[in-house]
Enzyme design. Structure first.
Site, PDB file in Angstrom:
ATOM      1  N   GLY A  20       0.853  -1.196   0.000  1.00  0.00           N
ATOM      2  CA  GLY A  20       0.000   0.000   0.000  1.00  0.00           C
ATOM      3  C   GLY A  20       0.884   1.239   0.000  1.00  0.00           C
ATOM      4  O   GLY A  20       0.552   2.275   0.561  1.00  0.00           O
ATOM      5  N   GLY A  23      -0.101   5.071  -1.168  1.00  0.00           N
ATOM      6  CA  GLY A  23      -1.064   5.916  -0.469  1.00  0.00           C
ATOM      7  C   GLY A  23      -0.425   7.069   0.282  1.00  0.00           C
ATOM      8  O   GLY A  23       0.781   7.303   0.192  1.00  0.00           O
ATOM      9  N   GLN A  24      -1.258   7.775   1.046  1.00  0.00           N
ATOM     10  CA  GLN A  24      -0.798   8.985   1.740  1.00  0.00           C
ATOM     11  C   GLN A  24       0.304   8.666   2.754  1.00  0.00           C
ATOM     12  O   GLN A  24       1.320   9.348   2.804  1.00  0.00           O
ATOM     13  CB  GLN A  24      -1.988   9.651   2.458  1.00  0.00           C
ATOM     14  CG  GLN A  24      -1.653  11.036   2.995  1.00  0.00           C
ATOM     15  CD  GLN A  24      -2.622  11.505   4.068  1.00  0.00           C
ATOM     16  OE1 GLN A  24      -3.458  10.744   4.549  1.00  0.00           O
ATOM     17  NE2 GLN A  24      -2.512  12.757   4.452  1.00  0.00           N
ATOM     18  N   ASP A  46       2.376  -1.866  -4.341  1.00  0.00           N
ATOM     19  CA  ASP A  46       1.050  -1.249  -4.428  1.00  0.00           C
ATOM     20  C   ASP A  46       0.287  -1.908  -5.562  1.00  0.00           C
ATOM     21  O   ASP A  46       0.878  -2.502  -6.463  1.00  0.00           O
ATOM     22  CB  ASP A  46       1.178   0.264  -4.670  1.00  0.00           C
ATOM     23  CG  ASP A  46      -0.088   1.005  -4.297  1.00  0.00           C
ATOM     24  OD1 ASP A  46      -0.157   1.517  -3.169  1.00  0.00           O
ATOM     25  OD2 ASP A  46      -1.029   1.068  -5.123  1.00  0.00           O
ATOM     26  N   ASP A  64      -1.393  -7.030  -5.435  1.00  0.00           N
ATOM     27  CA  ASP A  64      -2.768  -6.907  -4.968  1.00  0.00           C
ATOM     28  C   ASP A  64      -2.846  -7.737  -3.682  1.00  0.00           C
ATOM     29  O   ASP A  64      -2.709  -8.958  -3.718  1.00  0.00           O
ATOM     30  CB  ASP A  64      -3.712  -7.467  -6.046  1.00  0.00           C
ATOM     31  CG  ASP A  64      -5.164  -7.482  -5.574  1.00  0.00           C
ATOM     32  OD1 ASP A  64      -5.429  -7.075  -4.421  1.00  0.00           O
ATOM     33  OD2 ASP A  64      -6.027  -7.907  -6.377  1.00  0.00           O
ATOM     34  N   TYR A 154     -15.465   1.131   8.299  1.00  0.00           N
ATOM     35  CA  TYR A 154     -14.026   1.299   8.488  1.00  0.00           C
ATOM     36  C   TYR A 154     -13.655   1.060   9.959  1.00  0.00           C
ATOM     37  O   TYR A 154     -12.724   0.302  10.262  1.00  0.00           O
ATOM     38  CB  TYR A 154     -13.656   2.720   8.054  1.00  0.00           C
ATOM     39  CG  TYR A 154     -12.218   3.095   8.217  1.00  0.00           C
ATOM     40  CD1 TYR A 154     -11.217   2.438   7.507  1.00  0.00           C
ATOM     41  CD2 TYR A 154     -11.850   4.154   9.053  1.00  0.00           C
ATOM     42  CE1 TYR A 154      -9.890   2.819   7.639  1.00  0.00           C
ATOM     43  CE2 TYR A 154     -10.527   4.538   9.189  1.00  0.00           C
ATOM     44  CZ  TYR A 154      -9.555   3.865   8.479  1.00  0.00           C
ATOM     45  OH  TYR A 154      -8.244   4.244   8.615  1.00  0.00           O
ATOM     46  N   LYS A 158     -11.378  -1.909  11.594  1.00  0.00           N
ATOM     47  CA  LYS A 158     -10.158  -1.612  12.352  1.00  0.00           C
ATOM     48  C   LYS A 158     -10.234  -2.214  13.761  1.00  0.00           C
ATOM     49  O   LYS A 158      -9.236  -2.738  14.263  1.00  0.00           O
ATOM     50  CB  LYS A 158      -9.912  -0.101  12.416  1.00  0.00           C
ATOM     51  CG  LYS A 158      -9.460   0.495  11.090  1.00  0.00           C
ATOM     52  CD  LYS A 158      -8.099  -0.051  10.678  1.00  0.00           C
ATOM     53  CE  LYS A 158      -7.630   0.449   9.336  1.00  0.00           C
ATOM     54  NZ  LYS A 158      -6.395  -0.200   8.876  1.00  0.00           N
TER      55      LYS A 158
HETATM   56  N1  SER Z   1      -8.119   9.643   8.361  1.00  0.00           N
HETATM   57  C1  SER Z   1      -8.967   8.513   8.480  1.00  0.00           C
HETATM   58  C2  SER Z   1     -10.288   8.762   7.872  1.00  0.00           C
HETATM   59  O1  SER Z   1     -10.725   9.900   7.884  1.00  0.00           O
HETATM   60  C3  SER Z   1      -9.139   8.138   9.921  1.00  0.00           C
HETATM   61  O2  SER Z   1      -8.293   7.110  10.232  1.00  0.00           O
HETATM   62  O3  SER Z   1     -10.909   7.857   7.421  1.00  0.00           O
END
Ligand code: SER
Length: 328
Positions: A20, A23-24, A46, A64, A154, A158
């Site tokens: 990954g 990503g940011q 990635d 992947d 999400y 988590k």
């Molecule tokens: N930055 C994330 C989000 O906004 C939070 O872990 O989904």
């Protein structure tokens, strides 16, 4: 015959795989890990076919994380010491694609935990989030141990992931380490699909047009952190002696806490001209279910965490560095 004196880098070089990496967090993490361990020691992986310009200073592979057999084969052949598993859908996107979010956020984790259980990986980093908390959690200075009833897909993924990490540590001795990231603010690579993304977008718009319409209301205080602090925290946790890492679910981590109005004021002070308006959308309900601020004393006590960036420093650095040509 081995030479009597081995070169320094022969002894300490470890191999790291970041899944990954596009990503940011991944982009900046790879760059920092390469500074520490050497460009060729840190493999960026990635799902994207080609590597971004930023990551072109070291190895890149297309991977992947849902292709379990391919991930297994790669890791068994390459034998990375540490794996950072960052591939995930964030909060706002996950609400739009709940099935896929659950699949992506959980299945990759199982694959990596199993490989570590088999002894193919020495250490895992897996990111959790402030999203593990929910509307019944105390919102100010949210403790490490508290009520956790997340209401987003999400957050549910988590929290479940945290439980699995702790389970694999307790049951199989898997050395897995994790941080509950707050909203992360950075200029190198754009965030995507999060509820805290307004705190990055705002800088591009401030610099380009002097105005911004926030998708969260002015009072939405959320825990946030400047990326440099988050990357340092991640590597400090991964490099901490094993016995100092006492929490194997995930550590609370605090840096900043501000509302869109606070951020707008700080930008105005720094830049002079800036105007904010508010048009909350579906992400407001997500923000309303999350803490305002976080108690991270466990991270401070266990592995010596200290944040560096305050609101003013973060705003100044962001305004100096955001590249408005990235905004389309
Ligand atoms: N930055 C994330 C989000 O906004 C939070 O872990 O989904």
């Amino acid at each position: 015959m081995f030479p009597l004196f081995l070169p320094f880098n022969f002894i300490v070089m470890k191999k790291v795989l970041v899944i990954g990496a596009g990503g940011q967090i991944g982009t900046e993490l790879v760059l920092e890990l390469r500074k520490r361990f050497g460009n060729n020691q840190v493999i960026a992986a990635d799902v994207k076919e080609t590597c971004s310009e930023a990551l072109s200073n070291g190895p890149y592979i297309q991977m992947d994380v849902l292709d379990k057999e391919n991930v297994r084969e790669y890791i068994i052949n390459e034998k990375p010491d540490d794996v950072y598993l960052l591939a995930a859908l964030l909060s706002a996107t996950a609400e739009k694609h709940p099935d896929f979010a659950w699949k992506l956020n959980m299945e990759g984790l199982f694959t990596i935990l199993e490989l570590a259980k088999e002894g193919q990986i020495k250490k895992i980093f897996w990111p959790s989030s402030i999203a593990v908390f929910g509307p019944t959690t105390p919102r100010d200075n949210t403790p490490q141990y508290t009520v956790m009833e997340p209401t987003t897909i999400y957050g549910i993924s988590k929290l479940a992931g945290e439980r699995w990490c702790e389970y694999y540590f307790n049951k199989y001795g898997v050395d897995v380490r994790s941080i509950r990231y707050p909203g992360l603010i950075s200029y190198t690579s754009l965030p995507g699909g999060g509820t805290t993304d307004y705190a990055v977008d705002i800088f591009y718009h401030a610099k380009k047009t002097g105005t911004y319409t926030s998708f969260l209301n002015e009072e939405s205080a959320l825990p946030m952190m400047y990326m440099e602090d988050a990357i340092r925290a991640t590597i400090e946790l991964m490099e901490a002696p094993k016995e100092n890492v006492k929490i194997r679910s995930s550590y609370n981590l605090a840096g900043l806490s501000f509302t869109p109005a606070d951020l707008a004021n700080a930008i105005q002070k720094e830049q002079g001209n800036f105007e904010i308006t508010y048009a909350p959308d579906f992400r407001q309900a997500i923000a309303d279910s999350w803490p305002n601020s976080i108690d991270d004393s466990a991270a401070k006590n266990d592995w010596g965490w200290r944040e560096k960036y305050d609101l003013h420093q973060m705003v100044k650095t962001m305004l100096e560095n955001v590249d408005i040509s990235k905004l389309n």
